[in-house]
Design an enzyme around this catalytic site. Structure first.
Site, short mmCIF file in Angstrom:
data_model
loop_
_atom_site.label_atom_id
_atom_site.label_comp_id
_atom_site.label_asym_id
_atom_site.label_seq_id
_atom_site.Cartn_x
_atom_site.Cartn_y
_atom_site.Cartn_z
N ILE A 2 81.95 60.97 16.75
CA ILE A 2 82.21 59.58 16.35
C ILE A 2 82.66 59.48 14.88
O ILE A 2 83.66 58.81 14.59
CB ILE A 2 80.97 58.68 16.61
CG1 ILE A 2 80.67 58.64 18.12
CG2 ILE A 2 81.13 57.29 16.04
CD1 ILE A 2 81.66 57.91 18.99
N GLY A 22 79.97 65.46 14.02
CA GLY A 22 79.95 64.85 15.36
C GLY A 22 81.25 64.13 15.66
O GLY A 22 82.09 63.90 14.78
N GLY A 43 72.70 66.08 5.50
CA GLY A 43 72.71 65.18 4.35
C GLY A 43 72.69 63.73 4.76
O GLY A 43 73.02 62.86 3.95
N LEU A 86 71.35 60.10 17.70
CA LEU A 86 71.06 60.27 19.13
C LEU A 86 70.35 59.04 19.70
O LEU A 86 70.58 58.67 20.83
CB LEU A 86 70.22 61.54 19.34
CG LEU A 86 70.94 62.82 18.89
CD1 LEU A 86 69.98 63.99 18.78
CD2 LEU A 86 72.09 63.16 19.85
N GLU A 119 79.84 65.76 2.54
CA GLU A 119 79.16 67.05 2.75
C GLU A 119 80.08 68.02 3.48
O GLU A 119 80.29 69.14 3.07
CB GLU A 119 77.90 66.79 3.58
CG GLU A 119 77.23 68.02 4.10
CD GLU A 119 76.00 67.66 4.94
OE1 GLU A 119 75.20 66.83 4.48
OE2 GLU A 119 75.85 68.20 6.04
N1 COA Z 1 69.24 60.85 25.14
C1 COA Z 1 69.53 61.96 25.85
N2 COA Z 1 70.60 62.76 25.56
C2 COA Z 1 71.39 62.38 24.54
C3 COA Z 1 71.15 61.23 23.78
C4 COA Z 1 70.02 60.44 24.12
N3 COA Z 1 69.71 59.35 23.44
N4 COA Z 1 72.10 61.11 22.84
C5 COA Z 1 72.93 62.16 22.99
N5 COA Z 1 72.50 62.91 24.01
C6 COA Z 1 73.10 64.16 24.48
C7 COA Z 1 74.58 64.00 24.77
O1 COA Z 1 74.80 63.56 26.09
C8 COA Z 1 75.08 65.42 24.53
O2 COA Z 1 74.72 66.20 25.65
P1 COA Z 1 75.67 67.40 26.17
O3 COA Z 1 75.68 68.40 25.03
O4 COA Z 1 74.99 67.86 27.40
O5 COA Z 1 77.01 66.75 26.38
C9 COA Z 1 74.22 65.90 23.36
O6 COA Z 1 73.02 65.10 23.41
C10 COA Z 1 74.90 65.73 21.99
O7 COA Z 1 75.23 64.37 21.81
P2 COA Z 1 76.56 63.91 21.06
O8 COA Z 1 76.46 62.43 20.90
O9 COA Z 1 77.77 64.44 21.75
O10 COA Z 1 76.39 64.67 19.70
P3 COA Z 1 77.43 64.94 18.51
O11 COA Z 1 78.05 66.25 18.68
O12 COA Z 1 78.33 63.76 18.31
O13 COA Z 1 76.39 65.06 17.29
C11 COA Z 1 74.35 64.55 16.14
C12 COA Z 1 75.48 64.01 17.03
C13 COA Z 1 73.44 63.36 15.83
C14 COA Z 1 73.55 65.62 16.87
C15 COA Z 1 74.98 65.13 14.85
O14 COA Z 1 75.67 64.13 14.18
C16 COA Z 1 73.93 65.71 13.91
O15 COA Z 1 73.55 66.85 14.06
N6 COA Z 1 73.45 64.87 12.94
C17 COA Z 1 72.38 65.23 12.02
C18 COA Z 1 72.82 65.50 10.62
C19 COA Z 1 73.75 64.54 10.01
O16 COA Z 1 73.95 63.41 10.43
N7 COA Z 1 74.35 64.98 8.96
C20 COA Z 1 75.28 64.13 8.21
C21 COA Z 1 76.02 64.82 7.17
S1 COA Z 1 77.20 66.02 7.85
#
Ligand code: COA
Length: 434
Positions: free
Chosen positions: A221, A219, A338, A315, A240
């Site tokens: 951030i 992601g 992970g 999220l 990871e």
């Molecule tokens: N409510 C509604 N929509 C939301 C939201 C919320 N609370 N939070 C985010 N969104 C939307 C964003 O606006 C964005 O929409 P878009 O695609 O239309 O622009 C979409 O959801 C993705 O959000 P974003 O914050 O840009 O996601 P990201 O690419 O930074 O990924 C995760 C964030 C959480 C999805 C990602 O880190 C993940 O898959 N994590 C799970 C696994 C993990 O953490 N692994 C760690 C080891 S690698």
């Protein structure tokens, strides 16, 4: 037969290989840039043009537009099963013509070994070396389990696939069929460092001592936080996913892995995905080890490095500190990956800390990501008992070991100001804040 003769004898075309496909087969495919688009396109074309049925494909982190995810008319004939959705898999899982397999990433090799039978494993590799070995390039995560388990091994040789010298290898004698497909590996768009992500990155950077060992999650951030660490010294990497910002940190001298307790002098990861710069860095480089995910993501391994710092995204989070990183309400977004293993590993490490970081709002400031309760249907990825630090652009909340009232107070303080009154009202209504 010498290795080149063996290679030629096994060399075929995707279309010819697709003729071997049978109804009921389960195919395993590697993830990210180690996937095999030419093979999957040929298999999908064969299924479309025949009465083959019930072909299943197990994948994760899909980086190509596969027909079994894009085309709902293939459901039942050729169906995708994802361990971690991205791209087309998200749409297909939400649409109901593909399926999702919930799992911790580190458990996937175990599930492959004990739970399934694979008719073929499909994996992209770098060209064969003079000893008959292919490097599995950017990925080591569950390939060995697939190699051990699958009845057949099909490789797609891409001369643009890096050769990881400290990574997974496959010998020509283990391979059943080879196709060649030369094309540039997929890249992620470069991270955009806006004001908010820079603010979050700087807040976390203040908490990271020189000599720490870092993990950055998937992601925008986490990657932005990596960029905020360029002035640090003697950092190490145990992660990871190997990201673009990590190459930046290595090349600017902030990372040298000199203070790690395990794998000193080397960066450790289970897969890499991002820019061409990453793939160039991995190529022939003994300074990076790509190792199986059941080892790399094991909290008992992660915590062996002192000052282990994990940084992951989410999220939404509720006032208990339950973290959702996989869905927006009932809308499926990704998998656990992970995240929880790094939260636990970092918290068990001497001096370690785990950060879950996100912008305070989504959708142009209309939705607060800190919520009184998780949106109905939201998946809890990291539990209230594991969570450590939560970060937004407004500050850092420390939740681990804290009471519910204290969690609510700290989380409301880092929520967007427009939502704080509402959060306080809801917290008091539920008796969370005295
Ligand atoms: N409510 C509604 N929509 C939301 C939201 C919320 N609370 N939070 C985010 N969104 C939307 C964003 O606006 C964005 O929409 P878009 O695609 O239309 O622009 C979409 O959801 C993705 O959000 P974003 O914050 O840009 O996601 P990201 O690419 O930074 O990924 C995760 C964030 C959480 C999805 C990602 O880190 C993940 O898959 N994590 C799970 C696994 C993990 O953490 N692994 C760690 C080891 S690698």
């Amino acid at each position: 037969m010498n290795y080149n003769e063996m290679y030629q004898a096994k060399l075929t075309t995707p279309e010819k290989l697709a003729e071997a496909l049978q109804s009921g087969w389960t195919l395993g495919m590697d993830s990210g840039p180690s996937q095999t688009p030419a093979l999957m396109d040929a298999f999908a074309a064969r299924v479309r043009g025949s009465d083959l049925r019930d072909v299943k494909v197990h994948t994760m982190l899909d980086v190509y537009p596969y027909a079994f995810y894009a085309d709902d008319s293939l459901a039942g004939k050729m169906t995708g099963y994802s361990w971690f959705s991205s791209g087309g898999a998200r749409k297909a899982v939400n649409g109901g013509w593909a399926d999702f397999i919930p799992a911790y990433y580190r458990d996937i090799p175990g599930h492959i070994r004990s739970g399934y039978s694979y008719d073929a494993f499909c994996v992209a590799v770098s060209p064969m070396d003079k000893h008959g070995y292919f490097s599995l390039g950017n990925n080591a995560s569950y390939a060995q389990a697939m190699i051990d388990k699958a009845k057949r091994i099909y490789v797609e040789v891409n001369d643009k696939q890096p050769r990881a010298v400290c990574g997974a290898q496959l010998h020509i004698s283990q391979v059943d069929a080879i196709v060649e497909n030369s094309f540039p590996l997929p890249v992620l768009p470069p991270v955009t460092l806006d004001e908010v992500s820079i603010a979050i990155g700087s807040l976390i950077a203040e908490q990271i001592p020189d000599g720490a060992c870092i993990q950055l999650g998937i992601g925008a951030i986490p990657d932005a936080t990596g960029m905020a660490l360029k002035s640090k010294h003697d950092l190490g990497i145990h992660t990871e996913m190997f990201t673009d910002s990590m190459v930046e940190l290595i090349q600017c001298g902030a990372v040298n892995n000199s203070k790690k307790q395990i794998h000193r002098g080397k960066s450790v990861t289970t897969f890499a995905y991002g820019s061409q710069r990453i793939y160039d860095y991995i190529d022939d480089n003994p300074a990076i080890e790509l190792l199986p995910v059941e080892y790399v993501n094991n909290p008992e391994v992660i915590c062996k490095n002192d000052n282990m710092i994990s940084i992951n995204a989410a999220l939404e989070v509720d006032l208990w500190g339950q973290v959702c990183a996989e869905s927006v309400g009932t809308k499926h977004m990704s998998g656990s990956g992970g995240q929880i293993d790094y939260v636990r590993g970092a918290c068990q490490s001497k001096g370690g800390k785990s950060f879950i970081a996100f912008t305070s709002t989504a959708k142009g400031g209309t939705i607060s990501k800190i919520k009184p309760i998780l949106t109905p249907g939201a998946v809890c990825t990291t539990s209230k008992n594991d969570v450590d630090y939560i970060v937004t652009e407004y500050g850092i909340a420390h939740l681990r070991g804290e009471s519910l009232g204290e969690r609510a107070r700290q989380l409301i303080a880092i929520a967007h100001p427009d939502f704080r009154d509402e959060l306080r009202f809801e917290a008091k209504k539920r008796g969370i804040m005295i």
